[in-house]
Write a protein that holds these residues in place. Structure first.
Motif, PDB file in Angstrom:
ATOM      1  N   CYS A  19      49.515  34.159  36.280  1.00  0.00           N
ATOM      2  CA  CYS A  19      50.032  34.371  37.628  1.00  0.00           C
ATOM      3  C   CYS A  19      50.538  33.024  38.117  1.00  0.00           C
ATOM      4  CB  CYS A  19      48.947  34.913  38.549  1.00  0.00           C
ATOM      5  SG  CYS A  19      49.505  35.151  40.260  1.00  0.00           S
ATOM      6  N   ARG A  32      55.675  34.362  44.643  1.00  0.00           N
ATOM      7  CA  ARG A  32      54.949  34.682  43.415  1.00  0.00           C
ATOM      8  C   ARG A  32      55.914  35.408  42.478  1.00  0.00           C
ATOM      9  NH1 ARG A  32      51.231  37.496  45.303  1.00  0.00           N
ATOM     10  NH2 ARG A  32      49.358  36.210  45.172  1.00  0.00           N
ATOM     11  N   GLN A  74      50.203  41.914  48.310  1.00  0.00           N
ATOM     12  CA  GLN A  74      50.866  40.704  47.840  1.00  0.00           C
ATOM     13  C   GLN A  74      52.328  40.722  48.286  1.00  0.00           C
ATOM     14  OE1 GLN A  74      50.155  40.608  43.570  1.00  0.00           O
ATOM     15  NE2 GLN A  74      48.213  39.534  43.818  1.00  0.00           N
ATOM     16  N   GLU A  76      54.384  38.378  48.738  1.00  0.00           N
ATOM     17  CA  GLU A  76      55.227  37.288  48.229  1.00  0.00           C
ATOM     18  C   GLU A  76      55.895  37.594  46.889  1.00  0.00           C
ATOM     19  OE1 GLU A  76      51.439  35.898  50.253  1.00  0.00           O
ATOM     20  OE2 GLU A  76      51.919  37.152  48.517  1.00  0.00           O
ATOM     21  N   ASN A  77      55.650  38.760  46.310  1.00  0.00           N
ATOM     22  CA  ASN A  77      56.112  39.047  44.961  1.00  0.00           C
ATOM     23  C   ASN A  77      57.629  39.175  44.868  1.00  0.00           C
ATOM     24  OD1 ASN A  77      53.408  39.149  44.449  1.00  0.00           O
ATOM     25  ND2 ASN A  77      53.332  41.314  43.903  1.00  0.00           N
ATOM     26  N   CYS A 128      48.621  42.864  55.169  1.00  0.00           N
ATOM     27  CA  CYS A 128      48.433  41.555  54.554  1.00  0.00           C
ATOM     28  C   CYS A 128      49.699  40.725  54.755  1.00  0.00           C
ATOM     29  CB  CYS A 128      48.139  41.698  53.060  1.00  0.00           C
ATOM     30  SG  CYS A 128      46.463  42.235  52.686  1.00  0.00           S
ATOM     31  N   THR A 130      49.872  37.552  54.024  1.00  0.00           N
ATOM     32  CA  THR A 130      49.938  36.626  52.900  1.00  0.00           C
ATOM     33  C   THR A 130      48.781  36.890  51.945  1.00  0.00           C
ATOM     34  OG1 THR A 130      50.018  34.294  52.244  1.00  0.00           O
ATOM     35  CG2 THR A 130      48.572  34.862  54.081  1.00  0.00           C
ATOM     36  N   SER A 131      49.003  36.621  50.668  1.00  0.00           N
ATOM     37  CA  SER A 131      47.923  36.698  49.687  1.00  0.00           C
ATOM     38  C   SER A 131      47.765  35.365  48.966  1.00  0.00           C
ATOM     39  CB  SER A 131      48.216  37.807  48.661  1.00  0.00           C
ATOM     40  OG  SER A 131      49.344  37.470  47.872  1.00  0.00           O
ATOM     41  N   LEU A 132      48.386  34.315  49.540  1.00  0.00           N
ATOM     42  CA  LEU A 132      48.322  32.978  48.950  1.00  0.00           C
ATOM     43  C   LEU A 132      48.151  31.947  50.057  1.00  0.00           C
ATOM     44  CD1 LEU A 132      51.314  33.408  46.510  1.00  0.00           C
ATOM     45  CD2 LEU A 132      48.996  32.868  45.737  1.00  0.00           C
ATOM     46  N   SER A 201      44.216  32.829  45.964  1.00  0.00           N
ATOM     47  CA  SER A 201      45.029  34.040  45.857  1.00  0.00           C
ATOM     48  C   SER A 201      44.159  35.286  46.035  1.00  0.00           C
ATOM     49  CB  SER A 201      45.706  34.081  44.478  1.00  0.00           C
ATOM     50  OG  SER A 201      46.382  35.298  44.266  1.00  0.00           O
ATOM     51  N   GLU A 204      44.445  41.275  42.079  1.00  0.00           N
ATOM     52  CA  GLU A 204      44.614  42.712  41.879  1.00  0.00           C
ATOM     53  C   GLU A 204      43.289  43.430  42.140  1.00  0.00           C
ATOM     54  OE1 GLU A 204      47.346  44.400  40.794  1.00  0.00           O
ATOM     55  OE2 GLU A 204      48.670  42.678  40.483  1.00  0.00           O
ATOM     56  N   TYR A 212      39.383  43.806  46.254  1.00  0.00           N
ATOM     57  CA  TYR A 212      40.394  42.774  46.073  1.00  0.00           C
ATOM     58  C   TYR A 212      39.689  41.425  46.232  1.00  0.00           C
ATOM     59  CZ  TYR A 212      43.645  46.654  46.835  1.00  0.00           C
ATOM     60  OH  TYR A 212      44.320  47.845  46.756  1.00  0.00           O
TER      61      TYR A 212
END
Length: 223
Positions: A19, A32, A74, A76-77, A128, A130-132, A201, A204, A212
């Motif tokens: 990742c 990401r 997520q 940002e993908n 969400c 952000t996830s980072l 992060s 999954e 999560y």
């Protein structure tokens, strides 16, 4: 196709691949890169440079991309264009890492007493943003644990640290850090660097409990 230039802040393990994540060099937006594989992991052939070298933390990378593919946890993908190599632009100066740090009140959210994970019910009912995140902890220790399993004892490496006066205990997916501490005896270890940065992060959903988990995707140690 379009390009983004990012500061690489994470190259962590993910389902047999990697990742990769970083911040847009122009506006500090988290990105990401993902693939079309199961679990969207990035393989070595996806991220190699023209000289066949692979990215490292704090590389500034120009990445060919196809389209945004945000998920509910997520946002940002972005899907890579795997027909083209990634391009090494340079190195981000370590003395400017404070400029990339995020300042949330808590790490994603603290759901009840479980500060290392979020439930599927929480994810379903909360957006969400952000996830980072990149943070600078107040203090940190690395914990090498022996965890009993059905097949015997499994060695684990976790980060125990304080952020905004709250203590967190999170699993580490930074391969360099994990490999360094997996061979050590169980216990707590201090990191003897002047400045420590953690890229965290939201992973999954776990196949065993559907939660999560918050993961330390990279440990960046700077003298």
């Amino acid at each position: 196709m379009f390009y983004k230039e990012i500061v690489c802040l994470s190259i962590s393990t993910k389902m047999g691949g990697s990742c990769v994540a970083g911040k847009d060099i122009k506006n500090n937006e988290w990105i990401r890169p993902i693939s079309t594989r199961d679990y969207e992991q990035i393989e070595s052939q996806d991220m190699k440079y023209e000289n066949n070298n692979l990215p490292e933390l704090l590389d500034i990378i120009k990445i060919p991309l196809k389209e945004r593919r945000p998920s509910k946890f997520q946002p940002e993908n972005i899907l890579i264009d795997d027909e083209y190599c990634w391009e090494f632009i340079g190195k981000y100066p370590v003395n400017e890492l404070d400029n990339l740090c995020d300042t949330p009140e808590v790490i994603f959210a603290n759901e009840g007493a479980m500060k290392d994970r979020l439930s599927p019910e929480f994810i379903d009912s909360n957006k969400c943003d952000t996830s980072l995140i990149l943070i600078k902890p107040e203090w940190i220790k690395i914990k090498r644990d022996d965890v009993p399993t059905e097949r015997g004892t499994k060695r684990k490496v976790r980060a125990v640290f304080s952020y905004n006066s709250m203590t967190y205990d999170l699993g580490i997916t930074d391969p360099k850090c994990k490999n360094e501490y997996l061979t050590k005896d169980s216990g707590y270890y201090e990191i003897h660097y002047n400045n420590i940065y953690l890229c965290i992060s939201l992973g999954e959903p776990c196949p065993y409990d559907s939660h999560y988990y918050k993961l330390v995707a990279s440990v960046i140690a700077v003298d």
